[in-house]
Design an enzyme around this catalytic site. Structure first.
Site, short mmCIF file in Angstrom:
data_model
loop_
_atom_site.label_atom_id
_atom_site.label_comp_id
_atom_site.label_asym_id
_atom_site.label_seq_id
_atom_site.Cartn_x
_atom_site.Cartn_y
_atom_site.Cartn_z
CB SER A 22 -0.91 0.01 1.22
OG SER A 22 -1.77 -1.13 1.23
CG HIS B 251 -3.31 0.96 5.22
ND1 HIS B 251 -4.39 1.79 5.13
CD2 HIS B 251 -3.09 0.49 3.96
CE1 HIS B 251 -4.82 1.84 3.88
NE2 HIS B 251 -4.03 1.05 3.14
CB SER C 1 -32.37 21.66 20.27
OG SER C 1 -33.60 21.70 19.58
CD GLU D 209 -25.20 13.60 13.66
OE1 GLU D 209 -26.26 14.22 13.86
OE2 GLU D 209 -25.03 12.80 12.70
#
Length: 608
Positions: free
Chosen positions: A34, A71, A336, A357
């Protein structure tokens, strides 16, 4: 690009592949293939485009490089060696006990901003770093190396949409499209056009290139740096394991050291000592900062009914006036959570992240990379969606402040989908976290200010409905503390509560006293760390502890108390939400969950 430069870049890329193979071989594990696919991409970035002072990793004008495909750490460490930041001896300590060169990068290395390796996180965090650059009015760039496999993560597309809508031209994603994931081919293989269409739909400038052609890479990076008013994604077609016949573009080689590393090194042309002179950033650049003033927290008279979420919003606005380094982020529920109070006063330091989120928390992590003090707020229940980002923030040692409102069954008729009932357990389990649950408005205001200088992930849990103010304005509530609200030498038990259940505990204590049963009451507003001394005294003097919490029985206040006193052997009775709530009024919910004053009274009487 001159032939001389092309030759140098090819040699540098070959060295990066060789060192990736060597590091993994020394460790006996890792992800060399990789790393090998992205070597040309990173060689050109470091040699020709990156602006970074390795001797001053805190230089305000440094570019930021984030390996979202963490990785590929052997490649990152090989780059650090080529830049002279580490030597060959340290390179070969890769993955060893005590080494700074861990299997996936962490900020134990001063040049690493955030821990990566949980895929799909680097780009969302990069969005936060890029937003900070806009706020600071600095010319640094954010370069994020992604793998093609992680583009299946939803968090990538939360980031893509936000960066596109914000026009973050200082952000460039470099996608290593090497076709192969862990178990086999990725969804789109080498179809870079499939990814380009998706990014393009979000307003990104897209460039498709051969990821092993230094000339094309240089052109793409230059184009990205010159693009205005939108972010750029470079989609680079590469071959996993490039340069070594044994593993090049072959399945089954992911996450493994090469079987014959010496042969691979020889095939790559042998060990080299190529150096890269990374250009330093512009001198004299200083970030824009906002002024400080004296802190004047809101004050509420004892006896007044005030929701702790209201106090949170007012206190954060006051803190924003006192500290220019405080920023706020919203998950599209500012009205809220009451974080809108900050937004109205300091719109430049307020970031609307919408109903995303993961991006909310990631942006907070990115902003704190640049030294800002982020407070991110949404419903406590919805933070669960971002749990992996919170977990990795703990791994990064990131200092972020989260506020979860509408906690517990107390919210009433909205029902269980809106109830934060697992948040205390989730946040307590995060490495190095602080978990706070105030019961009144003045305590909330004090804890909002206290959080500003906390290290690591901190969490403030707030309540939807109003509760009585029981503390005087200006009282201090240190992290790790508690308040003993009822105590006598004749106490037969101690009730330990936090947040909304403190008021139920006080009412139950009054009822029990009327029945001739004296009990103590502790407001354990700091759930992590807990006040071990106060709990120990209660455990050793009364021998009976009753914990009561508007939270699942697993992992919350009750378990925190049990962990603190288990070796002392007291009886600990836990009152918590055990069943699945429905819709009902707040008062009915507390009764149905058996965490109201009557349930506490009955539990004490049964115990005694």
């Amino acid at each position: 690009m001159p032939e001389r430069d092309l030759h140098y870049l090819a040699e540098l890329a070959a060295q990066l592949r060789v060192d990736s193979v060597r590091a993994a071989a020394a460790a006996g594990s890792g992800h060399p293939t990789s790393s090998m696919s992205a070597a040309d991409l990173m060689a050109v970035l470091f040699a020709c485009h990156l602006r970074y002072d390795f001797d001053r990793p805190d230089h305000p004008a440094n570019d930021h490089v984030i390996f979202s495909k963490g990785h590929a750490s052997p490649l990152l460490y090989a780059l650090y060696k080529a830049a002279g930041a580490i030597d060959d001896e340290e390179l070969l300590t890769f993955r060893r006990r005590g080494s700074r060169l861990e299997g996936h990068p962490t900020p134990r290395l001063p040049w690493v901003d955030v821990a990566t390796g949980s895929l799909g996180q680097g780009l969302p965090i990069g969005v936060g770093v890029a937003l900070a650059g806009r706020l600071e009015r600095l010319p640094y760039r954010v370069w994020v190396l992604c793998g093609d496999g992680e583009l299946a993560e939803g968090s990538i597309w939360e980031a893509a949409e936000h960066a596109g809508s914000e026009g973050l031209a200082n952000l460039t994603a470099i996608v290593d499209v090497n076709r192969l994931g862990q178990r086999g081919p990725t969804r789109h293989g080498w179809d870079t056009g499939a990814y380009a269409r998706r990014f393009g739909a979000f307003g990104w400038h897209t460039i498709e290139i051969d990821g092993h052609d230094p000339g094309q890479i240089d052109f793409a990076l230059t184009d990205a740096a010159n693009t205005r008013r939108r972010p750029t994604v470079i989609l680079a077609k590469t071959r996993k394991g490039e340069g070594v016949l044994e593993v090049e573009n072959r399945e089954g080689a992911h996450g493994k050291a090469l079987k014959d590393p010496d042969k691979a090194v020889e095939e790559l042309g042998g060990i080299r000592d190529v150096r890269v002179a990374v250009r330093p950033p512009e001198s004299g650049a200083e970030p824009v900062r906002f002024g400080d003033d004296g802190l004047a927290l809101p004050a509420y008279p004892v006896g007044e009914q005030v929701a702790t979420r209201d106090a949170f919003g007012a206190a954060l606005a006051a803190l924003g006036a006192a500290r220019g380094d405080v920023v706020a982020l919203d998950g599209e529920v500012a009205d809220s959570t009451r974080i809108e109070a900050f937004a109205k006063e300091f719109p430049e330091r307020f970031f609307e992240m919408y109903i995303a989120e993961q991006q909310l928390v990631a942006a907070a992590v990115g902003l704190q990379v640049r030294g800002w003090k982020p407070y991110a707020a949404t419903f406590a229940a919805f933070l669960t969606r971002a749990h992996d980002f919170i977990r990795m923030a703990g791994v990064s040692g990131a200092s972020i402040r989260l506020a979860g409102s509408h906690a517990g069954v107390e919210i009433g008729q909205d029902g269980p989908s809106q109830m934060g009932l697992e948040d205390l357990a989730m946040l307590r389990a995060v490495h190095g976290s602080t978990v706070l649950y105030p019961c009144d408005a003045n305590q909330t205001a004090a804890l909002v200010a206290e959080m500003a200088d906390l290290k690591g992930v901190s969490y403030l849990r707030t309540t939807r409905g109003p509760t009585p103010v029981i503390y005087q304005p200006g009282e201090r509530f240190p992290v790790g503390g508690s308040r003993v609200l009822r105590h006598s030498s004749g106490d037969r038990a101690t009730i330990v509560a936090a947040g909304v259940t403190v008021h139920e505990a006080l009412a139950a204590a009054d009822d029990l006293r009327a029945d001739g049963i004296p009990v103590g009451v502790i407001d354990l507003y700091s759930i992590k760390p807990v006040d071990t001394a106060a709990l120990t005294e209660a455990a050793t003097t009364t021998g009976n502890l009753i914990t009561v919490e508007d939270h699942r029985i697993e992992g919350g206040l009750g378990d925190a108390v049990s962990d603190a006193v288990s070796e002392l052997g007291p009886r600990v009775i836990k009152l918590a939400v055990r069943d699945l709530p429905g819709s009902a009024t707040s008062r009915e919910q507390l009764a149905d969950a058996r965490i109201d004053r009557h349930a506490i009274t009955q539990a004490v009487k049964r115990l005694l």
